[in-house]
Design a protein around this motif. Structure first.
Motif, PDB file in Angstrom:
ATOM      1  N   VAL A 159      12.288 -64.338  47.510  1.00 24.88           N
ATOM      2  CA  VAL A 159      12.990 -63.427  46.606  1.00 24.88           C
ATOM      3  C   VAL A 159      13.135 -64.171  45.281  1.00 24.88           C
ATOM      4  N   GLN A 175      21.011 -63.338  47.376  1.00 22.92           N
ATOM      5  CA  GLN A 175      20.934 -62.748  46.043  1.00 22.92           C
ATOM      6  C   GLN A 175      19.792 -61.726  45.976  1.00 22.92           C
ATOM      7  N   GLU A 176      19.986 -60.699  45.150  1.00 21.89           N
ATOM      8  CA  GLU A 176      18.973 -59.669  44.985  1.00 21.89           C
ATOM      9  C   GLU A 176      17.933 -60.111  43.962  1.00 21.89           C
ATOM     10  N   GLU A 220      13.239 -59.782  43.136  1.00 23.17           N
ATOM     11  CA  GLU A 220      11.957 -59.145  43.461  1.00 23.17           C
ATOM     12  C   GLU A 220      11.305 -59.832  44.662  1.00 23.17           C
ATOM     13  N   VAL A 261      12.970 -54.625  44.891  1.00 19.76           N
ATOM     14  CA  VAL A 261      14.165 -55.456  44.862  1.00 19.76           C
ATOM     15  C   VAL A 261      14.710 -55.549  46.285  1.00 19.76           C
ATOM     16  N   VAL A 262      14.932 -56.771  46.749  1.00 24.45           N
ATOM     17  CA  VAL A 262      15.369 -57.010  48.126  1.00 24.45           C
ATOM     18  C   VAL A 262      16.414 -58.121  48.148  1.00 24.45           C
ATOM     19  N   ARG A 263      17.017 -58.304  49.334  1.00 24.58           N
ATOM     20  CA  ARG A 263      17.860 -59.457  49.628  1.00 24.58           C
ATOM     21  C   ARG A 263      17.322 -60.128  50.874  1.00 24.58           C
ATOM     22  N   CYS A 268      16.173 -57.301  53.475  1.00 24.22           N
ATOM     23  CA  CYS A 268      16.705 -55.946  53.364  1.00 24.22           C
ATOM     24  C   CYS A 268      16.244 -55.324  52.053  1.00 24.22           C
ATOM     25  N   VAL A 278      16.458 -53.076  48.831  1.00 18.39           N
ATOM     26  CA  VAL A 278      17.508 -52.587  47.946  1.00 18.39           C
ATOM     27  C   VAL A 278      16.987 -51.390  47.162  1.00 18.39           C
ATOM     28  N   ARG A 312      12.302 -51.746  41.666  1.00 14.59           N
ATOM     29  CA  ARG A 312      12.869 -52.276  40.425  1.00 14.59           C
ATOM     30  C   ARG A 312      13.006 -51.178  39.381  1.00 14.59           C
ATOM     31  N   ALA A 324      21.599 -49.228  42.320  1.00 16.85           N
ATOM     32  CA  ALA A 324      20.379 -48.888  43.050  1.00 16.85           C
ATOM     33  C   ALA A 324      20.369 -47.400  43.375  1.00 16.85           C
TER      34      ALA A 324
END
Length: 538
Positions: free
Chosen positions: A348, A360-361, A363, A402-404, A412, A414, A417, A429
Motif C-alpha cells: 500500500v 493506513q489507506e 494505493e 485505495v485499500v488498507r 480491505c 476502500v 482513487r 469514499a
C-alpha cells in the motif's frame, strides 16, 4: 507444475484426457434465436468443431501477427473460434455486443483486426464500421453462415511457433475517462490466470472433472474469458454460458444446468435477496460463489439464506491473477479480499509510490516479484508505451484502488482513487456511502459522486434507483438521508439526493459515473433533486 505452451495446447490435452466430459453448456430459453432448447458440448465434440475452424483459418493464411474480432455474445462459438485461432498463434479482439457504432469503429480501427466474426443481427452494423475504418479492409462474416473459404488477411503471418509470449487476446478496458486502452494478453497470462484460480484452495476448491461454472459475466471480460474459461480447460470442467444476469432466471438456470460454482458482481446478491423465496433456491448444487462487491451488510444474509459461501476477490484486466478471501475465518463483515501471496505481491503506497505503514489507506501496488515484476501480467497497452510505463512506475503495477492492509496482511478495499470525494478537507469514499444506501430496503441501485460546492469544494451526491413499488418522493429522500446520517459521520451523508430511473453501466454491470450527467452539466440543476445540505450538522 509447468504450464502448456498455449491455451489450445491445454485444451487439446484435457480433451484427450476427458473426451466425454462437458465443456460448454447453454441453458434453454424458448424463443431465443440459437439453442432455444439448450445445448451441451463435450470436449470431444468441441475438438472436432475447433479443428474444422482451424483448418479454414489456416487455409486462408491466418497465423501469428493477425487479429480477428469476435462479436459472438455469450455463444459457444466465442470459445470455439478463440481456440481455433489460438492454435494458429492469432490473437482475438472480443467486441462488446452493447457497443454502438463509434465504439466499435474505434476498437476495430485501433486493433487493426484482419477479420470480424459476428452474430447475424450485428453483421450490418459491423459492415458499416468496416466501410468507415481508416486501417486496412475489414471483412465481416456471419458466424452462422460461414463461407467455404475465409477471406485472406492483408499481410502474411509471422514465421514463429506459438508459445507463452504469443498474443492470445486484446481486451479493452472499460475506462471511465478517455478512450479504452487495449490490454495485450498472452498465452502465459491466460494460463497463469486459470492455474491461479484452480489453486486458490480454501472454500474455493476446484474439483477436477466434476465442476460446472455458471458465470453470467460477459466473455469480453477477463473474469469469464481468461480466469474462469482457462481454469475450466485446465481442470476438465464445464463452462455454462448464460445471457447476462437475470434474477428471475437465476435459480431455474442454476438447477437446469447443475451448476456447482457461480460467479457474481455486487449487484447480484441484493437482487437475489429481494426475490421471493422459491423451492429451487434450496435445491441447488452450488458449493461456492466467487465475485466482488457484495455489500458487507448483505454477505452473511446471503450465505444464510442460500447455503453457500461467497468468496470476495480483487483483480483487474491487467493482472489476470486475483486475490481472494477464501480461507476461514473469512472476513465477510468487511471489504476484505485476501492477502499477498508469492506470485502476486502487494504493498500500500502513497502518491509518490512509497510504502505506507499497515493500517493506513493508500494505493494498491502489485507485482509478481522483485526479480520479474511483470511475469504473468498483461504484456502492455497496445500503441501506448507511455501508459504502460506509467502503470509500472517503480517496478510495481499501479492499480488506482485505495485499500488498507492489516497487520496480518489482509487487504480491505476502500474505493477507487477517482471515487474519493473531498469535502471541507475530509476525504470521503463514495463506496462507503453506496454500501450504506444499498442496505436500505427501498434502494435497488445507487451511485455516489462528487457535486461541486462553492464553500466546501465538493459535496456528496447520491443518485438512487428506487426498488419497484417505491415512489420517488421527498419523504423517501428524507428517509434515505436519515438512514445515512444515523450510520455515518455527518459529513458523509448525501448533501444532494436525486432519484433516477436507471444508471448507465458497462457490460460487466459497473456503473459508469461519468455518463450519468452530460459533460459540463451541473448535477445540482436537475429537476426534482433534494437538497439536504442544511441538515448536515455535527
Amino acid at each position: 507444475m509447468s504450464l502448456p505452451a498455449s491455451v489450445y495446447a491445454a485444451f487439446a490435452a484435457t480433451a484427450a484426457k476427458y473426451p466425454d466430459h462437458s465443456f460448454l453448456c447453454v441453458p434453454s430459453r424458448p424463443g431465443r434465436d440459437y439453442a432455444p432448447d439448450g445445448l451441451e458440448l463435450s470436449y470431444r465434440q468441441a475438438v472436432e468443431l475447433v479443428a474444422a475452424l482451424k483448418a479454414s483459418y489456416a487455409a486462408a493464411g491466418y497465423g501469428p501477427g493477425h487479429r480477428v474480432g469476435l462479436l459472438l455474445e455469450m455463444r459457444p462459438e466465442h470459445f470455439l473460434h478463440f481456440l481455433a485461432l489460438n492454435a494458429l498463434g492469432c490473437g482475438i479482439v472480443p467486441v462488446n455486443p452493447d457497443y454502438r457504432h463509434d465504439e466499435m469503429l474505434y476498437q476495430l480501427d485501433h486493433s487493426e483486426a484482419d477479420l470480424v466474426i459476428s452474430v447475424p443481427h450485428r453483421v450490418a452494423d459491423l459492415q458499416k464500421v468496416a466501410r468507415e475504418r481508416t486501417a486496412k479492409p475489414l471483412p465481416v462474416l456471419d458466424a452462422t453462415a460461414l463461407p467455404p473459404a475465409f477471406p485472406a488477411p492483408q499481410s502474411p503471418a509471422r514465421h514463429e511457433t506459438p508459445g507463452h509470449e504469443t498474443e492470445a487476446s486484446l481486451l479493452y478496458t472499460s475506462g471511465t475517462t478517455g478512450r479504452p486502452k487495449g490490454c495485450i494478453l498472452s498465452n502465459l497470462y491466460f494460463l497463469t490466470a486459470g492455474a491461479w484460480y484452480r489453486d486458490l484452495g480454501g472454500v474455493v476448491a476446484i474439483r477436477e472433472g466434476e465442476d460446472r461454472f455458471y458465470n453470467p459475466l460477459p466473455v469480453f471480460h477477463m473474469n469469464h474469458f481468461a480466469v474462469t474459461g482457462t481454469c475450466a480447460i485446465l481442470t476438465g470442467n464445464c463452462l455454462i454460458l448464460t445471457e447476462r444476469f437475470s434474477p428471475n432466471r437465476w435459480w431455474q438456470e442454476i438447477a437446469e444446468t447443475r451448476a456447482t460454482i457461480i460467479h457474481y458482481l455486487g449487484v447480484v446478491p441484493p437482487l437475489l435477496l429481494n426475490q421471493p423465496e422459491t423451492a429451487l433456491e434450496k435445491q441447488h448444487r452450488v458449493r461456492f460463489g466467487l465475485g466482488a462487491g457484495v455489500e458487507p451488510e448483505l454477505h452473511g444474509a446471503f450465505e444464510r439464506r442460500f447455503g453457500f459461501p461467497l468468496a470476495e476477490v480483487w483483480g483487474m484486466t491487467e493482472t489476470g491473477r486475483i486475490y481472494c478471501d477464501c480461507h476461514e475465518p473469512r472476513q465477510i463483515d468487511t471489504r476484505a479480499f485476501g492477502r499477498p501471496l508469492p506470485g502476486l505481491e502487494a504493498i500500500v503506497a502513497d502518491e509518490q509510490g512509497r510504502e505506507l505503514p499497515r493500517g493506513q489507506e493508500g494505493e494498491l501496488l502489485v507485482r509478481h516479484s522483485a526479480a520479474d515484476p511483470r511475469y504473468g501480467f498483461f504484456s502492455g497497452y497496445l500503441k501506448n508505451d507511455a501508459a504502460t510505463a506509467e502503470a509500472w512506475a517503480g517496478g510495481w503495477f499501479h492499480t488506482g484502488d485505495v485499500v488498507r492492509m492489516a497487520d496480518d496482511g489482509m487487504i480491505c478495499f476502500v474505493d477507487r482513487r477517482k471515487n474519493i470525494i473531498r469535502r471541507s478537507g475530509e476525504n470521503i469514499a463514495a463506496a462507503e456511502i453506496e454500501a450504506c444506501l444499498q442496505a436500505h430496503d427501498a434502494v435497488a441501485q445507487v451511485a455516489v459522486l462528487a457535486a461541486p460546492d462553492e464553500i466546501r469544494e465538493q459535496e456528496v451526491m447520491a443518485c438512487v434507483v428506487p426498488m419497484a413499488g417505491q415512489a420517488p418522493t421527498g419523504a423517501l429522500a428524507a428517509a434515505l438521508f436519515d438512514w445515512c446520517n444515523e450510520r455515518l459521520a455527518y459529513f458523509k451523508a448525501p448533501g444532494w439526493l436525486l432519484f433516477v430511473d436507471s444508471l448507465p453501466t458497462t457490460g460487466t454491470q459497473k456503473v459508469q459515473k461519468t455518463q450519468i450527467f452530460a459533460p459540463g452539466e451541473d448535477p445540482r440543476g436537475r429537476p426534482g433533486i433534494h437538497d439536504f445540505r442544511a441538515r448536515k450538522k455535527r
